[in-house]
Design a protein around this motif. Sequence first.
Motif, short mmCIF file in Angstrom:
data_model
loop_
_atom_site.label_atom_id
_atom_site.label_comp_id
_atom_site.label_asym_id
_atom_site.label_seq_id
_atom_site.Cartn_x
_atom_site.Cartn_y
_atom_site.Cartn_z
N ILE A 5 71.96 39.40 -16.11
CA ILE A 5 71.65 37.97 -15.99
C ILE A 5 72.97 37.21 -15.94
CG2 ILE A 5 70.62 35.98 -17.15
CD1 ILE A 5 68.54 37.91 -18.34
N ILE A 133 68.51 48.33 -9.06
CA ILE A 133 68.39 47.01 -8.47
C ILE A 133 68.08 47.23 -6.99
CG2 ILE A 133 69.49 44.79 -8.03
CD1 ILE A 133 71.58 45.60 -10.21
N ALA A 154 58.15 47.02 -8.52
CA ALA A 154 58.47 46.54 -9.87
C ALA A 154 57.64 47.25 -10.94
CB ALA A 154 58.26 45.03 -9.95
N ALA A 161 65.16 45.12 -11.08
CA ALA A 161 65.63 43.88 -10.46
C ALA A 161 65.66 44.02 -8.95
CB ALA A 161 67.04 43.54 -10.97
N LYS A 163 68.14 42.33 -5.72
CA LYS A 163 69.11 41.41 -5.12
C LYS A 163 68.46 40.91 -3.84
CE LYS A 163 73.73 41.06 -3.10
NZ LYS A 163 74.94 41.79 -2.65
N THR A 179 56.25 38.98 -9.80
CA THR A 179 56.75 40.18 -10.48
C THR A 179 56.65 39.99 -11.99
OG1 THR A 179 59.01 39.29 -10.30
CG2 THR A 179 58.31 40.91 -8.63
N ASP A 182 59.90 40.42 -17.08
CA ASP A 182 61.21 41.03 -17.37
C ASP A 182 61.89 41.58 -16.12
OD1 ASP A 182 59.42 43.09 -16.99
OD2 ASP A 182 60.03 44.25 -18.74
N PHE A 183 61.26 41.44 -14.96
CA PHE A 183 61.87 41.86 -13.69
C PHE A 183 62.79 40.74 -13.21
CE2 PHE A 183 62.00 42.30 -9.05
CZ PHE A 183 62.25 43.66 -8.90
N LEU A 184 64.03 41.10 -12.85
CA LEU A 184 65.04 40.09 -12.51
C LEU A 184 65.11 39.88 -11.00
CD1 LEU A 184 67.91 41.31 -14.89
CD2 LEU A 184 66.05 39.70 -15.39
N VAL A 185 64.97 38.64 -10.58
CA VAL A 185 65.17 38.29 -9.17
C VAL A 185 66.54 37.63 -9.07
CG1 VAL A 185 64.32 37.01 -7.17
CG2 VAL A 185 62.70 38.07 -8.76
N ILE A 186 67.49 38.37 -8.47
CA ILE A 186 68.89 37.98 -8.41
C ILE A 186 69.21 37.52 -6.99
CG2 ILE A 186 71.27 38.85 -8.63
CD1 ILE A 186 70.04 41.04 -10.52
N ALA A 202 67.49 35.12 -11.92
CA ALA A 202 68.35 35.65 -13.00
C ALA A 202 69.83 35.47 -12.71
CB ALA A 202 68.04 37.13 -13.21
#
Length: 291
Positions: A5, A133, A154, A161, A163, A179, A182-186, A202
Motif C-alpha cells: 500500500i 500481483i 482474486a 493485488a 497493477k 474484488t 483485502d485485495f489491492l487495486v494498484i 491501494a
Amino acid sequence: MQELIGTGVALVTPFNAQGTVDHPALARIVNYQVENGIDYLVVLGTTGESVTLSKQEKKEVIHTIQQANDGRLPLVIGIGGNDTAVVVNELKTADITGFDAILSVSPSYNKPTQEGIYQHFKAVSEASPLPIILYNVPGRTSSNMSVETVVRLAAFENVVAIKEAAGDLVQAMKMIQYTPKDFLVISGDDMIANAMTLAGGAGVISVIGQAMSQDFSDMIRYALNGDVDESYEVHYKMASVIDMIFEQGNPAGIKALLQHLELCSDEVRLPLVKADADLQNRLNTFLKQYE
C-alpha cells in the motif's frame, strides 16, 4: 499485504555509454528511493528493460538492488511472459530469496481469451511460492483483463493485488468495488494514480515516482488519508512532466529525467532509443521551474 500500500517504483536499469549495466548508478537510484519516501521497489519490470537483459545481467541487477536496499524497503520481482509453461518453470526454479511478491504481466502477443488469461494465472498461482500481483497493461499486451476475470482470480489466496494500467478509471473502480476488501487495486498509470487511490485503490506502481519521489509519494499518502485538495494540488503540479516522460516511450523519458537529476545516463537498449533533444530540453526546463 500492507507493504504494497502506497507508492512502489518500477526501477530502471541504468546503462553506461558502452551499453553495459551501470551498477553504481543503480545503487544511487535505489538509495534515492529509500531516502525520498518510496514505500517499495519493483525489480525487472518493463521499465527495467527486462526483455533486453541477459539471465546473467538479471542476476547481477537483483544482487545490486538487494545490496543497496539492504532490507530497508520491500521488494517485488517481475516474472511473467506469454508462455505459461516457461513462467511456471521460472517460478519454480528462480532464486527469489529476499522478495516479498511477484508482479506477473498478462500474456502479450498471443492474445488469449479471458478464459485463457484465467487459466494462465491459475497455473501461475499454483506454482508461485510468493504472493502475486497481476499486471493488466493492454497497451503492451493487446488484451485487457476484464473485471470479471480479475474477480475470479482474486479468489486464489496468493493472488493479492493487481497493477491496473488500462488507463480506464471506470474499470479500475469496478475492480475496487467487486474484488474482496483485502485485495489491492494498484494504479499502473501515473496520470490517474491519485484518482484511483482516492476512489479506494491501494496506491501506485509508478514510473515518474522514481524521479519525483518525495512529492509523488506524498501525493499518494494524501490520497490514502482522504486529503483530496492536498493530493490534487501535488498532482497538478506534476501532471505536465507525467505526460512528457511517456511521449517517446518508457523508459526513455524517465531515464532522460533521471539524467538531469544526475542519477544515471539516458542510455537505453535497442529497439528503444533515447529521448530527442526537444524532449530533453523541455524536461530540463520543467525541473528548473519546479518548486
